[in-house]
Design an enzyme around this catalytic site. Structure first.
Site, short mmCIF file in Angstrom:
data_model
loop_
_atom_site.label_atom_id
_atom_site.label_comp_id
_atom_site.label_asym_id
_atom_site.label_seq_id
_atom_site.Cartn_x
_atom_site.Cartn_y
_atom_site.Cartn_z
CE1 TYR A 48 0.93 0.21 4.47
CE2 TYR A 48 -0.28 -2.00 4.21
CZ TYR A 48 0.37 -1.43 5.07
OH TYR A 48 0.82 -1.43 6.27
N GLY A 51 1.02 3.54 -3.18
CA GLY A 51 0.28 4.50 -3.77
C GLY A 51 -0.02 5.52 -2.67
CG HIS A 52 -2.38 5.65 1.71
ND1 HIS A 52 -1.68 5.82 2.86
CD2 HIS A 52 -3.30 6.40 1.52
CE1 HIS A 52 -2.77 6.62 3.46
NE2 HIS A 52 -3.83 6.81 2.70
CG PHE A 53 -0.24 9.66 0.53
CD1 PHE A 53 -1.13 9.72 -0.46
CD2 PHE A 53 -0.40 9.93 1.69
CE1 PHE A 53 -2.66 9.97 -0.06
CE2 PHE A 53 -1.61 9.97 2.24
CZ PHE A 53 -2.74 10.21 1.42
CB VAL A 58 1.15 7.95 6.15
CG1 VAL A 58 1.88 9.08 6.46
CG2 VAL A 58 -0.24 8.18 5.06
#
Length: 149
Positions: A48, A51-53, A58
């Site tokens: 994750y 893409g986050h971020f 985070v």
């Protein structure tokens, strides 16, 4: 199994989740159907974070909630910590979720879950996650147990 540590090998026998969705690395403390404390080592290798971020990675709040839910699922096991054949634990509700601290790669996320009640097949838990003893997330969670089809 009061205040017992349970390693990843046992967790893999109890939870059906696997990479990239297994979010409990170790059980640090366990009192059957009363309370549990678990650990998730948050690494930059978590998918994750792509893409986050990308510029400021985070841990998504929903992933923290899922880690709490998996910890709650472990808490429903009896003192023998044995999984009943075909039993699946489903997350059925959440109340009062609050995010208070950002969780970054490299953090150790400690999940603390206590049983509030068990009525008519529904478990209700009070849960919070911390990093460095600061609350990152808190919520009330509900789950139920069903037989796999």
């Amino acid at each position: 199994m009061s205040a017992a540590e349970i390693d990843i090998r046992k967790i893999l026998k109890l939870l059906p989740h696997r990479y990239p969705f297994l979010l409990v690395d170790r059980v640090l403390e366990f009192e059957a159907q009363k309370r549990i404390k678990t650990l998730k080592n948050v690494t930059i290798n978590e998918p994750y974070f792509q893409g986050h971020f990308p510029e400021q990675p985070v841990m998504p709040g929903v992933m923290i909630l899922e880690a709490l839910a998996q910890s709650a699922g472990l808490l429903t096991f009896g003192a023998d910590m044995e999984r009943k054949e075909g039993a699946l634990y489903y997350f059925v509700g959440i109340d009062g979720a609050r995010f208070k601290q950002v969780v970054y790669p490299g953090d150790q996320l400690h999940m603390n879950v206590t049983v509030e009640r068990y009525i008519r097949g529904i478990w209700k838990f009070k849960a919070f996650a911390t990093v460095d003893d600061k609350v990152a997330c808190e919520a009330e969670l509900m789950c139920t147990v069903k037989q796999a089809e």
